[in-house]
Design an enzyme around this catalytic site. Structure first.
Site, mmCIF file in Angstrom:
data_model
loop_
_atom_site.group_PDB
_atom_site.id
_atom_site.type_symbol
_atom_site.label_atom_id
_atom_site.label_comp_id
_atom_site.label_asym_id
_atom_site.label_seq_id
_atom_site.Cartn_x
_atom_site.Cartn_y
_atom_site.Cartn_z
ATOM 1 N N TYR A 105 -2.135 -1.055 10.408
ATOM 2 C CA TYR A 105 -2.113 -1.275 9.123
ATOM 3 C C TYR A 105 -0.849 -0.671 8.319
ATOM 4 O O TYR A 105 -0.282 -1.518 7.492
ATOM 5 C CB TYR A 105 -3.221 -0.418 8.297
ATOM 6 C CG TYR A 105 -3.625 -0.534 6.966
ATOM 7 C CD1 TYR A 105 -4.320 -1.721 6.288
ATOM 8 C CD2 TYR A 105 -2.999 0.109 5.808
ATOM 9 C CE1 TYR A 105 -4.594 -1.869 4.929
ATOM 10 C CE2 TYR A 105 -3.340 0.151 4.593
ATOM 11 C CZ TYR A 105 -4.114 -1.026 4.026
ATOM 12 O OH TYR A 105 -4.274 -1.161 2.785
ATOM 13 N N SER A 154 0.847 -1.104 0.110
ATOM 14 C CA SER A 154 -0.044 0.059 -0.125
ATOM 15 C C SER A 154 0.985 1.274 0.042
ATOM 16 O O SER A 154 2.130 1.233 0.473
ATOM 17 C CB SER A 154 -0.789 0.002 1.199
ATOM 18 O OG SER A 154 -1.508 1.106 1.434
#
Ligand code: NAD
Length: 256
Positions: free
Chosen positions: A151, A138
């Site tokens: 995350y 990401s």
């Protein structure tokens, strides 16, 4: 690439994983879809890919929060030339309120699953004489946002593991890279829109443009097809010497 190759895509009954499976199959690769559920609709997704492409497409249930299940998935697939570690979840909260079980689940699904699958897939790739590991990290594997501690930690971990695996396979016909998407309009992102719209008294379109895409300079979502085609590029011979790196598909986010 041809139907002689098999790709396993974790977390692929939805969103980016499903898009990647479709693009790999369109490029002639057999695909194994996966998630933790075992519904008729999951198997139907694989059947639809098989029907449209004429390739072998299967769905194998395995919970990527469990190390052993990750390992069994690779063994059950009966061949692995391309491994796409994609399964992921999100939870947003200040670190002092972050539920411990959410932290553990995000680290397990978004990061440790890639350790387990890669550990079992590499010997299979070595035996077959070629391999590609593609980790869907990401923009949050390269930068951070507040309230996404688990995350961001997991995605930075995946980027680090990508480099280590690339060095361990550097002199073999195997590569390991990470793709770092910015925002892609998938169920994971769509789920965040209604609450934010309520909180700021905005329409869903306004939330998408003014809040979600605020950090994405292109002001456009990346698409699952673009991500699938980026995976295909990493699986092509043009990418033989690309290993241990990240490819951002983020509309300029990490250039800021
Ligand atoms: P999504 O929610 O549509 O897909 C997530 C997939 O993971 C689903 O198939 C889900 O069933 C699966 N999954 C969840 N828990 C699992 C488990 N325990 N075992 C097996 N599978 C499990 O979301 P998405 O946006 O397509 O996300 C896919 C990946 O892309 C994730 O790793 C996510 O972090 C990453 N990503 C997404 C975006 C985005 O904007 N959508 C941006 C950057 C990175």
């Amino acid at each position: 690439m041809s139907g002689e190759k098999t790709a396993i895509i974790t977390g692929s009954n939805s969103g980016i994983g499903l898009g990647v499976a479709w693009e790999l199959a369109r490029a002639g690769v057999n695909v194994v879809l996966n998630s933790y559920t075992n519904d008729e609709s999951d198997h139907a997704l694989a059947a639809e890919i098989a029907k449209e492409t004429g390739l072998d497409a299967r769905y194998i249930q395995a919970d990527m929060s469990k190390g052993n299940a990750c390992r069994v998935l690779i063994e059950k697939a009966g061949g692995c030339d391309i491994l796409v570690n994609n399964a992921g979840i999100q939870h947003v909260a200040p670190i002092e309120d972050f539920p411990v079980e959410k932290w553990d689940a995000i680290i397990a699904i978004n990061m440790s699953s890639a350790f387990h699958t890669t550990a079992v897939a590499l010997p299979i790739m070595r035996e077959r004489g070629w391999g590609r590991v593609v980790n869907i990290a990401s923009a949050h594997g390269l930068t951070a946002s507040p309230y996404k501690s688990a995350y961001v930690a997991a995605k930075h971990g995946v980027v680090g593991m990508t480099k280590a695996v690339a060095l361990e396979t550097a002199q073999e016909p195997i590569t390991c890279n990470a793709i770092c998407p910015g925002y892609v309009l998938t169920p994971l992102v769509e789920a965040q829109i209604p609450d934010t719209a309520k909180k700021y008294n905005m329409s869903k379109e306004e939330v998408a443009q003014k809040i979600i895409l605020e950090r994405q300079p292109s002001k456009e979502f990346a698409t699952v097809e673009q991500l699938g085609q980026t995976v295909n590029f990493l699986c092509s011979s043009a990418a033989d010497q690309i290993t241990g790196t990240t490819i951002s598909v983020d509309g300029g986010w990490t250039a800021l």
